[in-house]
Design a protein around this motif. Structure first.
Motif, short mmCIF file in Angstrom:
data_model
loop_
_atom_site.label_atom_id
_atom_site.label_comp_id
_atom_site.label_asym_id
_atom_site.label_seq_id
_atom_site.Cartn_x
_atom_site.Cartn_y
_atom_site.Cartn_z
N GLU A 1 0.83 -1.20 0.00
CA GLU A 1 0.00 0.00 0.00
C GLU A 1 0.87 1.26 0.00
N SER A 2 1.96 1.23 0.76
CA SER A 2 2.86 2.38 0.79
C SER A 2 3.50 2.63 -0.57
N LYS B 206 2.22 1.79 -3.47
CA LYS B 206 1.18 2.33 -4.34
C LYS B 206 0.94 3.81 -4.06
N GLN B 207 0.91 4.15 -2.79
CA GLN B 207 0.67 5.56 -2.42
C GLN B 207 1.84 6.43 -2.88
N LEU B 208 3.06 5.96 -2.71
CA LEU B 208 4.22 6.73 -3.17
C LEU B 208 4.19 6.88 -4.69
N SER B 209 3.79 5.84 -5.38
CA SER B 209 3.70 5.90 -6.84
C SER B 209 2.65 6.94 -7.26
N ARG B 210 1.50 6.95 -6.60
CA ARG B 210 0.46 7.94 -6.91
C ARG B 210 0.97 9.36 -6.64
N LEU B 211 1.64 9.52 -5.51
CA LEU B 211 2.16 10.85 -5.16
C LEU B 211 3.21 11.31 -6.18
N GLU C 241 1.38 12.40 -9.25
CA GLU C 241 0.76 13.71 -8.99
C GLU C 241 1.80 14.82 -9.02
N GLN D 102 6.05 -3.83 -6.89
CA GLN D 102 4.70 -4.38 -6.79
C GLN D 102 4.72 -5.75 -7.29
#
Length: 143
Positions: free
Chosen positions: A96-97, A99-104, A107, A143
């Motif tokens: 999850e971390s 994925k969140q870092l990838s999204r950030l 962005e 991932q």
């Protein structure tokens, strides 16, 4: 079978060291476990010279050791299962971390592209603020 007098076997039975089953005619019926135990009693008393109270204590201690080993095995299994659960939970948190870092990161790229073009200092070099994005790690590989 053994070089033990019948009275000796009666004594072992009376002392509770052996407990063979009985037939309808009251004959002792020794199971394999009874024979093994009788062999051990004979070894301890005749070969090592241990008295019957000592033999009884040895059997009690062996029983306690077996119970403690069983308890330790149960505790080990529970701990292993708990560790497996925690490991799986840590893997999920890590995924999850990532994925969140990838999204950030995406962005951040999107925001930088829409807000301002790359700026250069007076020597034509990229400014330090823009260089920070160059060191970013690609998290998609994890991932």
């Amino acid at each position: 079978m053994f070089s033990v007098h019948q009275q000796t076997i009666r004594l072992y039975e009376k002392e509770g060291l052996i407990a063979p089953k009985r037939s309808a005619g009251n004959t002792r019926l020794f199971a394999e476990e009874d024979v093994d135990r009788l062999e051990e009693i004979i070894y301890l008393t005749h070969k090592l010279g241990i008295n019957l109270a000592g033999v009884e204590m040895i059997f009690k201690l062996k029983q306690q050791i077996a119970k403690m080993q069983k308890d330790m095995n149960k505790m080990f299994d529970q701990t292993t299962a708990e560790l497996d659960r925690e490991t799986e939970q840590a893997k999920q948190i890590a995924q999850e971390s990532v994925k969140q870092l990838s999204r950030l990161k995406k962005e951040l790229k999107t925001n930088k592209q829409t807000t301002a073009p790359e700026t250069k200092d007076h020597d034509g070099q990229q400014k330090e603020d823009d260089k920070e994005a160059d060191w970013a790690i690609e998290y998609d590989d994890f991932q």
